[in-house]
Enzyme design. Structure first.
Site, PDB file in Angstrom:
ATOM      1  N   ASP A   1      -0.798  16.593  -1.554  1.00 42.72           N
ATOM      2  CA  ASP A   1      -1.022  15.748  -2.720  1.00 42.72           C
ATOM      3  C   ASP A   1       0.053  16.042  -3.761  1.00 42.72           C
ATOM      4  O   ASP A   1       0.413  17.197  -3.998  1.00 42.72           O
ATOM      5  CB  ASP A   1      -2.417  16.011  -3.306  1.00 42.72           C
TER       6      ASP A   1
ATOM      7  N   HIS B   1      -8.600   7.872   2.457  1.00 44.42           N
ATOM      8  CA  HIS B   1      -7.973   9.190   2.565  1.00 44.42           C
ATOM      9  C   HIS B   1      -8.991  10.281   2.305  1.00 44.42           C
ATOM     10  O   HIS B   1      -9.836  10.171   1.427  1.00 44.42           O
ATOM     11  CB  HIS B   1      -6.786   9.328   1.602  1.00 44.42           C
TER      12      HIS B   1
ATOM     13  N   CYS C   1       0.485   3.424   3.188  1.00 44.23           N
ATOM     14  CA  CYS C   1       1.162   2.817   4.349  1.00 44.23           C
ATOM     15  C   CYS C   1       2.667   3.093   4.256  1.00 44.23           C
ATOM     16  O   CYS C   1       3.314   3.375   5.278  1.00 44.23           O
ATOM     17  CB  CYS C   1       0.902   1.313   4.410  1.00 44.23           C
TER      18      CYS C   1
ATOM     19  N   HIS D   1      -9.489  14.048   1.068  1.00 42.94           N
ATOM     20  CA  HIS D   1      -8.889  15.176   0.357  1.00 42.94           C
ATOM     21  C   HIS D   1      -9.391  16.465   1.015  1.00 42.94           C
ATOM     22  O   HIS D   1     -10.601  16.636   1.214  1.00 42.94           O
ATOM     23  CB  HIS D   1      -9.338  15.211  -1.105  1.00 42.94           C
TER      24      HIS D   1
ATOM     25  N   ASN E   1     -13.144   9.948  -2.340  1.00 47.00           N
ATOM     26  CA  ASN E   1     -13.495   9.283  -3.593  1.00 47.00           C
ATOM     27  C   ASN E   1     -13.707   7.794  -3.328  1.00 47.00           C
ATOM     28  O   ASN E   1     -12.935   7.167  -2.600  1.00 47.00           O
ATOM     29  CB  ASN E   1     -12.373   9.454  -4.627  1.00 47.00           C
TER      30      ASN E   1
ATOM     31  N   CYS F   1       0.843  -1.203   0.000  1.00 50.45           N
ATOM     32  CA  CYS F   1       0.000   0.000   0.000  1.00 50.45           C
ATOM     33  C   CYS F   1       0.878   1.253   0.000  1.00 50.45           C
ATOM     34  O   CYS F   1       1.697   1.453   0.905  1.00 50.45           O
ATOM     35  CB  CYS F   1      -0.910  -0.011   1.227  1.00 50.45           C
TER      36      CYS F   1
ATOM     37  N   HIS G   1      -6.241   3.010   0.306  1.00 47.76           N
ATOM     38  CA  HIS G   1      -6.064   3.284   1.733  1.00 47.76           C
ATOM     39  C   HIS G   1      -6.897   4.541   1.966  1.00 47.76           C
ATOM     40  O   HIS G   1      -6.618   5.576   1.336  1.00 47.76           O
ATOM     41  CB  HIS G   1      -4.574   3.508   2.046  1.00 47.76           C
TER      42      HIS G   1
HETATM   43  P1  5GP Z   1      -7.845   9.132  -5.111  1.00 47.45           P
HETATM   44  O1  5GP Z   1      -7.962   9.381  -6.580  1.00 47.45           O
HETATM   45  O2  5GP Z   1      -7.524   7.672  -4.816  1.00 47.45           O
HETATM   46  O3  5GP Z   1      -8.998   9.644  -4.306  1.00 47.45           O
HETATM   47  O4  5GP Z   1      -6.629  10.012  -4.622  1.00 47.45           O
HETATM   48  C1  5GP Z   1      -5.315   9.591  -4.592  1.00 47.45           C
HETATM   49  C2  5GP Z   1      -4.479  10.837  -4.534  1.00 47.45           C
HETATM   50  O5  5GP Z   1      -3.151  10.465  -4.180  1.00 47.45           O
HETATM   51  C3  5GP Z   1      -4.386  11.575  -5.876  1.00 47.45           C
HETATM   52  O6  5GP Z   1      -4.891  12.897  -5.713  1.00 47.45           O
HETATM   53  C4  5GP Z   1      -2.897  11.539  -6.213  1.00 47.45           C
HETATM   54  O7  5GP Z   1      -2.426  12.733  -6.815  1.00 47.45           O
HETATM   55  C5  5GP Z   1      -2.255  11.298  -4.859  1.00 47.45           C
HETATM   56  N1  5GP Z   1      -0.994  10.573  -4.928  1.00 47.45           N
HETATM   57  C6  5GP Z   1      -0.724   9.461  -5.670  1.00 47.45           C
HETATM   58  N2  5GP Z   1       0.541   9.041  -5.462  1.00 47.45           N
HETATM   59  C7  5GP Z   1       1.085   9.919  -4.565  1.00 47.45           C
HETATM   60  C8  5GP Z   1       2.386  10.021  -3.961  1.00 47.45           C
HETATM   61  O8  5GP Z   1       3.292   9.216  -4.189  1.00 47.45           O
HETATM   62  N3  5GP Z   1       2.590  11.061  -3.106  1.00 47.45           N
HETATM   63  C9  5GP Z   1       1.596  11.976  -2.821  1.00 47.45           C
HETATM   64  N4  5GP Z   1       1.912  12.951  -1.975  1.00 47.45           N
HETATM   65  N5  5GP Z   1       0.375  11.904  -3.367  1.00 47.45           N
HETATM   66  C10 5GP Z   1       0.114  10.894  -4.231  1.00 47.45           C
HETATM   67 ZN    ZN Z   2      -2.396   1.366   3.631  1.00 42.80          ZN
END
Ligand code: 5GP
Ligand code: ZN
Length: 114
Positions: free
Chosen positions: A31, A100, A8, A102, A87, A5, A98
Site C-alpha cells: 500500500d 482488494h 487494473c 488489505h 472496506n 481503474c 476494484h
Molecule cells: P480502500 O480505502 O479503497 O479500501 O483502499 C485503497 C487503498 O489503496 C488505500 O489504502 C490507499 O493507500 C491505496 N492506494 C491508493 N492509490 C494507490 C497507488 O497508486 N499505489 C498503491 N500501492 N496503493 C494505493
Molecule cells: Zn480494476
C-alpha cells in the site's frame, strides 16, 4: 480490465507498484500509504467492483484469501498475527473500486472496543 481503474493499471504495469506476491489469479503489492508496518493489498487480476461482487466467484475469492495468507507468511507475520480487511462503502472510506484485500500486521493493531 476496466480502462479507468487504478488497480487494473497497477496489475497491467502501467502504474508502478512494489510486488509482494503474484500468481495467475492474484497480484499483491505494498500500500502506498501504509497504516501498519505490514500493509499489503491483494487484488484479483480480473476486475470486480467490490468484495460482494468478488464473492460471486467463490474460487477467485478463495484465491485472494489464500494469497493473503501467503503474503502474511512471506512478510513474517503469520505467527504474530495479522488482519484481513475489505472496506465497503463510504462509512468505511473505501476509495478504489476494484475489490482488494488489505493485509495488515507487523505491530500491535488496535482492537475493536478494547
Ligand atoms: P480502500 O480505502 O479503497 O479500501 O483502499 C485503497 C487503498 O489503496 C488505500 O489504502 C490507499 O493507500 C491505496 N492506494 C491508493 N492509490 C494507490 C497507488 O497508486 N499505489 C498503491 N500501492 N496503493 C494505493
Ligand atoms: Zn480494476
Amino acid at each position: 480490465m476496466s480502462a479507468d481503474c487504478l488497480f487494473c493499471k497497477i496489475i497491467a504495469g502501467e502504474v508502478p507498484s512494489t510486488e509482494v506476491y503474484s500468481d495467475d489469479a492474484v497480484y499483491a503489492f505494498r500500500d502506498i500509504n501504509p497504516q501498519a508496518r505490514v500493509h499489503v493489498l491483494v487484488v484479483p487480476r480480473e476486475h470486480h467492483e467490490d468484495a460482494e461482487a468478488l464473492a460471486g466467484d467463490p474460487g477467485l475469492l478463495s484465491s485472494v484469501l489464500k494469497a493473503g495468507a501467503e503474503v502474511a507468511r512471506v512478510e513474517g507475520v503469520r505467527e504474530s498475527g495479522f488482519r484481513f480487511v475489505f472496506n465497503t462503502g463510504d462509512d468505511a472510506c473505501r476509495t478504489v473500486f476494484h475489490a482488494h484485500l488489505h493485509v495488515l500486521g507487523g505491530e500491535q493493531l488496535a482492537g475493536f472496543g478494547r
